[in-house]
Design a protein around this motif. Structure first.
Motif, PDB file in Angstrom:
ATOM      1  N   ASP A 206       0.862  -1.103  -0.027  1.00  0.00           N
ATOM      2  CA  ASP A 206       0.054   0.050   0.091  1.00  0.00           C
ATOM      3  C   ASP A 206       0.954   1.103  -0.011  1.00  0.00           C
ATOM      4  O   ASP A 206       1.836   1.190   0.783  1.00  0.00           O
ATOM      5  CB  ASP A 206      -1.046   0.136   1.135  1.00  0.00           C
TER       6      ASP A 206
ATOM      7  N   TRP B 217       1.820   2.887   3.121  1.00  0.00           N
ATOM      8  CA  TRP B 217       2.516   2.228   4.347  1.00  0.00           C
ATOM      9  C   TRP B 217       3.842   2.718   4.578  1.00  0.00           C
ATOM     10  O   TRP B 217       4.411   3.435   3.684  1.00  0.00           O
ATOM     11  CB  TRP B 217       2.818   0.565   3.872  1.00  0.00           C
TER      12      TRP B 217
ATOM     13  N   ASP C 119       5.236   0.218   8.976  1.00  0.00           N
ATOM     14  CA  ASP C 119       4.052  -0.666   8.982  1.00  0.00           C
ATOM     15  C   ASP C 119       4.505  -2.043   8.500  1.00  0.00           C
ATOM     16  O   ASP C 119       3.768  -2.873   8.660  1.00  0.00           O
ATOM     17  CB  ASP C 119       3.055   0.100   7.905  1.00  0.00           C
ATOM     18  N   VAL C 120       5.443  -1.948   7.775  1.00  0.00           N
ATOM     19  CA  VAL C 120       5.933  -3.237   6.879  1.00  0.00           C
ATOM     20  C   VAL C 120       7.485  -3.068   7.035  1.00  0.00           C
ATOM     21  O   VAL C 120       7.957  -2.310   6.636  1.00  0.00           O
ATOM     22  CB  VAL C 120       5.237  -3.575   5.673  1.00  0.00           C
TER      23      VAL C 120
ATOM     24  N   GLY D 148       0.211   0.303  13.884  1.00  0.00           N
ATOM     25  CA  GLY D 148       0.110  -0.010  12.660  1.00  0.00           C
ATOM     26  C   GLY D 148      -0.177  -1.186  12.220  1.00  0.00           C
ATOM     27  O   GLY D 148      -0.943  -2.118  12.822  1.00  0.00           O
ATOM     28  N   HIS D 149       0.078  -1.624  10.779  1.00  0.00           N
ATOM     29  CA  HIS D 149      -0.334  -2.927  10.560  1.00  0.00           C
ATOM     30  C   HIS D 149       0.611  -4.089  10.811  1.00  0.00           C
ATOM     31  O   HIS D 149       0.372  -5.345  11.116  1.00  0.00           O
ATOM     32  CB  HIS D 149      -0.213  -2.933   8.893  1.00  0.00           C
TER      33      HIS D 149
ATOM     34  N   LEU E 215       3.606  -5.756   9.880  1.00  0.00           N
ATOM     35  CA  LEU E 215       3.590  -6.650   8.893  1.00  0.00           C
ATOM     36  C   LEU E 215       5.066  -7.296   8.852  1.00  0.00           C
ATOM     37  O   LEU E 215       5.981  -6.259   8.541  1.00  0.00           O
ATOM     38  CB  LEU E 215       3.046  -6.256   7.653  1.00  0.00           C
TER      39      LEU E 215
ATOM     40  N   SER F 197       2.266 -11.286  11.365  1.00  0.00           N
ATOM     41  CA  SER F 197       2.158 -10.103  12.162  1.00  0.00           C
ATOM     42  C   SER F 197       1.647 -10.285  13.582  1.00  0.00           C
ATOM     43  O   SER F 197       1.138 -11.503  13.976  1.00  0.00           O
ATOM     44  CB  SER F 197       0.992  -9.431  11.468  1.00  0.00           C
TER      45      SER F 197
ATOM     46  N   ARG G 101      -0.596  -8.396  15.184  1.00  0.00           N
ATOM     47  CA  ARG G 101      -1.846  -8.091  14.959  1.00  0.00           C
ATOM     48  C   ARG G 101      -2.765  -8.877  13.819  1.00  0.00           C
ATOM     49  O   ARG G 101      -2.392  -9.080  12.819  1.00  0.00           O
ATOM     50  CB  ARG G 101      -1.896  -6.671  14.730  1.00  0.00           C
TER      51      ARG G 101
ATOM     52  N   ASN H 134      -5.251  -9.006  10.883  1.00  0.00           N
ATOM     53  CA  ASN H 134      -5.426  -8.292   9.751  1.00  0.00           C
ATOM     54  C   ASN H 134      -6.167  -8.714   8.809  1.00  0.00           C
ATOM     55  O   ASN H 134      -6.152  -9.337   7.680  1.00  0.00           O
ATOM     56  CB  ASN H 134      -4.213  -7.733   9.049  1.00  0.00           C
TER      57      ASN H 134
ATOM     58  N   LEU I 123      -6.159  -7.797   4.940  1.00  0.00           N
ATOM     59  CA  LEU I 123      -5.094  -8.241   4.271  1.00  0.00           C
ATOM     60  C   LEU I 123      -5.112  -9.880   4.232  1.00  0.00           C
ATOM     61  O   LEU I 123      -4.820 -10.589   2.959  1.00  0.00           O
ATOM     62  CB  LEU I 123      -3.737  -8.002   4.866  1.00  0.00           C
TER      63      LEU I 123
END
Length: 263
Positions: free
Chosen positions: A4, A7, A83-84, A132-133, A135, A199, A201, A203, A206
């Motif tokens: 994305d 990100w 984020d990643v 955030g994500h 990742l 991750s 978290r 998601n 995704l």
């Protein structure tokens, strides 16, 4: 590879920095930071063609001598600001001598798994923003020795990090990216790759775009990537096969290493 533009992306172990440069050119993420294992001089000496100066000209930070297995490397970053984090086609460097090889108590298989476990553990601990994500991406090949690392099942053992799934890696999305030999100025054949995703978290959005391979289901052998077994005889034949015995040795070595809690 699912990305994305919004990100904040960190790349690690990006040999000649061509992947980071391709991300900048074709994805243009909100924020991009790159890192390499070599020093700047080693990069220049090793690779006749590289993207160090290109990234610098675009004010993209590049961290040199960045070792993913060392917490002090991760602590050099602005903490919890991504984020990643992406690690493309990782592989431990070759040994420089037989004596160096003989002095290493761990198998090559275990060393590569350790590299990636440290990556997902330290990336989550130091680099990824908990709001955030969060990742971790690893792109690898589906051939030996890479497919013998049991990426999906064993790297995150006893970590609060979940394997979310995987997606195909299409190098055509990243014009100018050349997969490099880890030790010298050679390109590696552009074979198909798979991007594996972890991750801390959940998601759901995704995960809906990722694939969980069939061999993680019941009645399969996940680390040999075979199944389903149609009969007990089929299962027993696989368990007694040379492939399964070899992979079992890799698994046993890995879990013995995890008992030392090095990463």
């Amino acid at each position: 590879m699912i990305l994305d533009k919004q990100w904040r992306i960190l790349t690690v172990g990006d040999g000649d920095l061509s992947f980071s440069s391709a991300l900048h050119t074709h994805i243009s993420p909100k924020h991009l930071c790159a890192s390499i294992y070599d020093s700047e001089q080693q990069l220049r000496d090793k690779y006749e063609s590289h993207s160090f100066d290109t990234l610098k000209s675009h004010a993209i930070p590049v961290y040199t001598e960045f070792d993913v297995t060392r917490p002090d490397s991760w602590q050099r970053l602005k903490q919890h600001s991504f984020d990643v984090v992406i690690f493309q086609f990782p592989l431990v460097p070759g040994f420089t001598s037989k004596s160096e090889f003989d002095a290493q108590p761990l198998s090559i298989n275990t060393l590569n798994r350790r590299l990636l476990r440290c990556f997902i553990s330290y990336a989550s601990q130091y680099a990824l923003d908990p709001t955030g994500h969060m990742l971790c991406y690893v792109t690898s090949k589906d051939v030996k020795p890479y497919c013998e690392w049991d990426l999906e099942s064993s790297l995150n053992h006893n970590l609060d990090i979940k394997y979310l799934g995987q997606s195909n890696f299409d190098i055509r999305q990243f014009g100018g990216y050349k997969i490099r030999n880890v030790d010298r100025d050679k390109h590696v054949k552009d074979t198909s790759g798979t991007t594996y995703v972890w991750s801390k978290r959940p998601n759901p959005a995704l995960s809906a775009q990722l694939v969980l391979p069939h061999y993680l289901q019941n009645n399969h052998c996940p680390f040999c990537r075979v199944g389903p077994f149609m009969t007990d005889k089929d299962k027993d034949a696989h368990m007694n096969s040379k492939k399964h015995q070899a992979m079992t040795r890799h698994q046993n070595d890995w879990f013995k290493y995890l008992e030392t809690l090095k990463c």
